[in-house]
Design a protein around this motif. Structure first.
Motif, short mmCIF file in Angstrom:
data_model
loop_
_atom_site.label_atom_id
_atom_site.label_comp_id
_atom_site.label_asym_id
_atom_site.label_seq_id
_atom_site.Cartn_x
_atom_site.Cartn_y
_atom_site.Cartn_z
N LEU A 1 -31.01 10.31 -11.93
CA LEU A 1 -31.58 11.65 -11.78
C LEU A 1 -31.19 12.33 -10.48
N ALA A 2 -30.89 11.56 -9.46
CA ALA A 2 -30.66 12.12 -8.13
C ALA A 2 -29.23 12.63 -8.00
N GLU A 3 -29.00 13.82 -8.48
CA GLU A 3 -27.66 14.43 -8.43
C GLU A 3 -27.21 14.70 -7.01
N TRP A 4 -28.15 14.88 -6.07
CA TRP A 4 -27.80 15.20 -4.68
C TRP A 4 -27.01 14.08 -4.02
N ARG A 5 -27.11 12.86 -4.53
CA ARG A 5 -26.41 11.74 -3.91
C ARG A 5 -24.93 11.69 -4.31
N ARG A 6 -24.52 12.46 -5.26
CA ARG A 6 -23.13 12.42 -5.73
C ARG A 6 -22.21 13.11 -4.78
N LEU B 1 -7.41 16.52 -7.15
CA LEU B 1 -8.74 16.88 -6.70
C LEU B 1 -9.47 17.66 -7.80
N ALA B 2 -10.63 17.17 -8.17
CA ALA B 2 -11.43 17.87 -9.19
C ALA B 2 -12.03 19.14 -8.59
N CYS B 3 -12.51 19.99 -9.47
CA CYS B 3 -13.17 21.22 -9.04
C CYS B 3 -14.37 20.85 -8.16
N LEU B 4 -14.49 21.49 -7.02
CA LEU B 4 -15.58 21.18 -6.11
C LEU B 4 -16.92 21.61 -6.70
N PRO B 5 -17.97 20.82 -6.45
CA PRO B 5 -19.29 21.18 -6.96
C PRO B 5 -19.87 22.36 -6.18
N ASP B 6 -20.92 22.94 -6.72
CA ASP B 6 -21.61 24.04 -6.06
C ASP B 6 -22.15 23.54 -4.72
N ARG B 7 -21.78 24.21 -3.64
CA ARG B 7 -22.24 23.82 -2.31
C ARG B 7 -23.12 24.89 -1.70
N THR B 8 -23.64 25.77 -2.52
CA THR B 8 -24.52 26.81 -2.03
C THR B 8 -25.84 26.16 -1.60
N PRO B 9 -26.20 26.27 -0.33
CA PRO B 9 -27.42 25.59 0.11
C PRO B 9 -28.66 26.21 -0.51
#
Length: 76
Positions: free
Chosen positions: A71-76, A6-14
């Protein structure tokens, strides 16, 4: 360093966004929340529904997807 599957989790701060909407839109959102409750038997606030509504809108907008490729990083 240990290698994990498992890779490092991305920032999930809303992120927070505050908006004002027209009275007609507010009523439509309240109506949607009421229909949501009737449909699923779960009471959800307008504030809880809006992020999912926006995500569904953006995901279904083909023009946005085409213009925002890469460009849409939110979809990852």
């Amino acid at each position: 360093m240990t290698e994990l599957k498992l890779a490092c989790l991305p920032d999930r701060t809303p992120g927070r966004v505050a908006i004002s909407v027209a009275p007609e839109l507010h009523k439509a959102l309240a109506d949607y929340a009421a229909i949501y409750q009737q449909t699923y038997g779960e009471d959800q606030s307008i504030a809880d529904l809006i992020p999912h509504m926006l995500a569904a809108f953006l995901a279904s907008d083909r023009g946005f997807a085409k213009a925002g490729e890469g460009l849409a990083e939110w979809r990852r």
